[in-house]
Design a protein around this motif. Structure first.
Motif: not given
Ligand SMILES: C[S@@+](CC[C@H](N)C(=O)[O-])C[C@H]1O[C@@H](n2cnc3c(N)ncnc32)[C@H](O)[C@@H]1O
Length: 389
Positions: A251-273
């Motif tokens: 509900x607060x998209x800013x809370x997901x701001x670190x997710x792209x970096x963390x996903x890249x570090x783990x080598x996975x793909x995540x779509x944000x919606x």
């Protein structure tokens, strides 16, 4: 800094927290104004502050006052150290004890249960209802520091991660209960600057959520929505379990701001919606709701929450959790799964919430639930699996 000086530093920080300031903010302010303090000093002062907040009622009783000074006197007495030995006024230490402070402390075993167990009185009946005979043992465990737990990247495995960490001086042991869990036993402060962490070999994650994610009915190819993704702790843990099409929402998209970096570090793909996009993307085979909660299961890490939770705040959380469950349920495919998780030990937020949801939604059935307590090593945590019938 001398041990006395570290105690003296913790006193005004605790006074600021007792006055309503957040502990992290008060610690940061102190560190900015205390350039002489090295990293070990900062860690020691931080430990004093958090130890005192975990045991605020009992330390205040042992120290004679609910003030920074009283809590530090209580901390020393609880640890079997005579406060007179550090409250000397020398070595940048705190002023000597007053006659009142030096008086014989009460015997902790004679004090009321909420004081002995460092629990607000109004929550004791809730803990008893949820935990029965183990309530006191769980609350006593909450007075201690939490272990630091890591989740090793499944691709490399946890033995490889443990070796890489050891090469950087971070010692771990294999933690029971979850396949990729490592408990850090030395040099936890080095984790975030380690190569093993920056290269995605490990993530910080408590044991209980690791166990809970391991129990999810995930299979390769599933479309999965993490409805309350926040920083993405559960998103990443689910990605490590199976080859999933993952969508993260908050509900607060800013809370997901670190997710792209963390996903890249783990080598996975995540779509944000965002919320508006979800209806078009639905249905999902599994929707996870890791809802905002009282945090009563994580009091060891966030002890301020012990003292700031109120009946009104709890009532608001119950309303929000029910609303999230109802909204998330609309995105579950027929035959799919709705998963509910909290880091709470309180029944109204856990099984009570599920019972009320099932009374409102006859198209779902409870298939599995588990309450983790700190007696099993990790944080207090609850997970329920509902299937859409
Ligand atoms: C317990 S935290 C999630 C932690 C996260 N899953 C993790 O593992 O790092 C709960 C999250 O729910 C989000 N939230 C609050 N209200 C919400 C709502 N109505 N719908 C979706 N997310 C919401 C908050 O912004 C917060 O990030």
């Amino acid at each position: 800094m001398t041990p006395e000086a570290r105690i003296a530093a913790a006193i005004p920080i605790l006074d600021a927290v007792l006055g309503g300031q957040a502990a992290e903010q008060a610690l940061t302010r102190w560190a900015r104004g205390s350039r002489f303090a090295g990293s070990r000093d900062r860690a020691a002062v931080r430990d004093h502050v958090y130890d005192a907040l975990r045991c605020r009622r009992s330390f205040a009783a042992l120290g004679g006052a609910e003030t920074g000074r009283g809590l530090m006197i209580g901390l020393l007495r609880a640890g079997g150290v005579a406060p007179e030995s550090l409250f000397t006024g020398a070595g940048y230490g705190p002023e000597p004890l007053t006659a009142e402070e030096g008086a014989l402390p009460p015997d902790l075993t004679t004090l009321p249960r909420g004081v002995r167990l460092d629990c607000p009185d109004w929550l004791l009946p809730d803990f008893d209802a949820a935990l029965g005979d183990s309530a006191d043992e769980v609350l006593a465990r909450m007075r201690q520091r939490a272990p630091v737990c890591l989740r090793a990247n499944a691709r490399q495995g946890r033995e490889a991660a443990a070796r890489a960490l050891a090469a950087e001086g971070i010692e771990t042991i294999l933690a029971d209960g979850a396949s990729f869990a490592l408990e850090v036993v030395a040099n936890a402060q080095k984790i975030k600057t380690s190569t093993a962490y920056s290269e995605g070999l490990v993530e910080l994650q408590d044991l209980s959520p690791q166990c809970a994610v391991e129990a999810l009915p995930l299979q390769d190819g599933m479309r999965v929505l993490d409805y309350c993704a926040g920083g993405g702790g559960k998103t990443l843990a689910m990605a490590a379990r199976a080859d999933l099409a993952l969508t993260a929402h908050d509900a607060i998209p800013a809370r997901m701001k670190d997710l792209p970096t963390r996903a890249a570090r783990a080598g996975i793909a995540v779509t944000q919606a965002d919320t508006g996009a979800l209806a078009k993307m639905a249905p999902f085979d599994l929707v996870l709701t890791d809802v905002p909660c009282s945090g009563t299961g994580t009091w060891r890490r966030g002890p301020e929450a012990k003292w700031t939770l109120t009946p009104d705040r709890l009532a608001d959380l119950l309303t929000l959790q029910a609303d999230i469950l109802d909204r998330a349920a609309a995105h579950v495919a027929p035959g799919g799964w709705l998963i509910y998780m909290t880091c709470s030990l309180l029944s109204p937020e856990n099984r009570g919430q599920i019972d009320r949801f099932l009374a409102r939604n006859h198209g779902f059935a409870l298939r599995h639930e588990r309450l983790f307590t700190p007696l099993e090593g990790g944080d207090g945590f609850y997970a329920a699996h509902l299937s859409r019938v």
